[in-house]
Write an enzyme that holds these catalytic residues in place. Structure first.
Site, PDB file in Angstrom:
ATOM      1  N   ILE A   1      14.278 -56.987 -11.485  1.00  0.00           N
ATOM      2  CA  ILE A   1      14.663 -55.913 -10.561  1.00  0.00           C
ATOM      3  C   ILE A   1      14.239 -56.211  -9.115  1.00  0.00           C
ATOM      4  CG2 ILE A   1      14.603 -54.224 -12.449  1.00  0.00           C
ATOM      5  CD1 ILE A   1      12.219 -52.880 -10.956  1.00  0.00           C
TER       6      ILE A   1
ATOM      7  N   VAL B   1      -7.549 -51.726 -11.715  1.00  0.00           N
ATOM      8  CA  VAL B   1      -8.446 -50.960 -10.853  1.00  0.00           C
ATOM      9  C   VAL B   1      -9.408 -51.868 -10.076  1.00  0.00           C
ATOM     10  CG1 VAL B   1     -10.239 -49.175 -10.814  1.00  0.00           C
ATOM     11  CG2 VAL B   1      -8.293 -48.953 -12.360  1.00  0.00           C
TER      12      VAL B   1
ATOM     13  N   TYR C   1       0.021 -47.535  -6.454  1.00  0.00           N
ATOM     14  CA  TYR C   1       0.813 -47.206  -7.650  1.00  0.00           C
ATOM     15  C   TYR C   1       1.274 -45.751  -7.583  1.00  0.00           C
ATOM     16  CZ  TYR C   1       2.104 -46.784 -12.582  1.00  0.00           C
ATOM     17  OH  TYR C   1       2.789 -46.564 -13.757  1.00  0.00           O
ATOM     18  N   GLY C   2       0.343 -44.861  -7.220  1.00  0.00           N
ATOM     19  CA  GLY C   2       0.675 -43.436  -7.131  1.00  0.00           C
ATOM     20  C   GLY C   2       1.784 -43.160  -6.131  1.00  0.00           C
TER      21      GLY C   2
END
Length: 276
Positions: free
Chosen positions: A63, A96, A193-194
C-alpha cells in the site's frame, strides 16, 4: 467472472488480516484475496489456509506503492468488473521502546497507515459494486489520541463537514510539526500511531458522507473499526484477544446483510458503534 463476488483484505499474510481472510473464506460467497507486500509470504499464508481446507487467492499489494495499488485495481476491474468487499487492514506500528526519532516514526507511520490507506481507497472505492462493504481497520487509540489533541484540533476532527483535502493537510502538518519539534505546542498528542488512526477514522467518516452524496442508491456501507488489543507481532504476546477474536468486528462489518442500512460512517469496537 463479473458475477463472482470478490473480497480483498490488505496486509493479510499474518495477524489480524490473516484471521479476517480465514473467516471470510468460511463465510463469504465468493473469491477472497489475501494480499501482502512479499509474494513469498503471501503464498505461504495461502498454503497455510489450504491445509485448513480453505481456499484463498493471492495478489501482491504494497500500500506504500501506488503502482502496486493500481495493478490490483486493474486486475479486479478486468477479472471481476469491480469489488464487493474491501478490508483496509494493512498498517504498521513502532514498538513503545523503539529509539527511532519521533519525527521519523511520524513520517513512516503516517505514510502507510494514513496515506497508503487513502491511496487504496482512492483507487478501489470507485470499483465497489452496489451493496458493497468497506471496512477501514482503525484503533481505539484513535479515540484516546483524539482526547490528547487540543480543543481546536478535536473540533476539526469531529466536524461533519471536514473535507478529505483538509484532513490530508492536517495529517501533513502533524508530520511537519514533528520535524520542527513543535507538535505538542501545536496541540498534537505524542503518538504517531494514534494520529495515523485518527486520520483513518476521520477519513472513513468523510468517505461515507461522499458515498451518501454521490452513490446513495448503491447501498454501500463503509465503516471504521477497532479490532481490540490483539496478540500479533505488532501488539505483542500480552494482548488480550486472539487474532480470530480481533477479526470478529471487521468481519461482521464486511458481511453486513444486503438489506442492512447501517452502520455507515461509524466507528465500532466489539460490534458496537462508539461515539467519536
Amino acid at each position: 467472472m463479473a458475477n463472482m463476488p470478490v473480497a480483498v483484505v490488505t496486509g493479510s499474510n499474518k495477524g489480524i488480516g490473516f484471521a479476517i481472510v480465514r473467516a471470510l473464506c468460511k463465510q463469504f460467497p465468493g473469491d477472497v484475496y489475501l494480499t501482502a507486500r512479499d509474494p513469498g509470504r503471501g503464498q505461504e499464508a495461502v498454503a497455510k489456509l489450504q491445509e485448513e481446507g480453505l481456499r484463498a487467492l493471492f495478489h501482491q499489494l504494497d500500500i506504500d506503492d501506488l503502482q502496486s495499488i493500481r495493478a490490483l485495481r486493474d486486475f479486479l476491474k478486468e477479472k471481476y468488473g469491480g469489488l464487493n468487499v474491501l478490508v483496509n487492514n494493512a498498517g504498521i506500528a513502532f514498538k513503545v521502546h523503539d529509539t527511532t526519532p519521533f519525527a521519523v516514526q511520524a513520517e513512516v507511520t503516517l505514510k502507510t497507515n494514513f496515506f497508503g490507506t487513502r491511496n487504496v481507497c482512492t483507487e478501489l472505492l470507485p470499483l465497489v459494486k452496489p451493496y458493497g462493504r468497506v471496512v477501514n481497520v482503525s484503533s481505539m487509540v484513535s479515540s484516546s489520541a483524539l482526547g490528547g489533541c487540543s480543543r481546536e484540533l478535536q473540533q476539526k476532527f469531529r466536524s461533519d463537514t471536514i473535507t478529505e483535502d483538509e484532513l490530508v493537510e492536517l495529517m501533513t502538518k502533524f508530520v511537519e510539526d514533528t520535524k520542527k519539534s513543535v507538535h505538542e505546542k501545536e496541540g498534537w498528542p505524542n503518538t504517531a500511531y494514534g494520529v495515523s488512526k485518527i486520520g483513518v477514522t476521520v477519513l472513513s467518516r468523510i468517505q461515507a458522507r461522499m458515498l451518501n452524496e454521490k452513490r446513495k442508491g448503491d447501498h454501500i456501507l463503509l465503516n471504521a473499526c477497532c479490532p481490540g488489543w490483539v496478540r500479533t507481532d505488532m501488539a505483542g504476546p500480552k494482548a488480550t484477544k486472539s487474532p480470530d477474536e480481533g477479526a470478529e468486528t471487521p468481519v461482521y462489518l464486511a458481511l453486513l446483510p444486503s438489506d442492512a442500512d447501517g452502520p455507515h460512517g461509524q466507528f465500532l469496537s466489539n460490534k458496537t458503534v462508539r461515539t467519536w
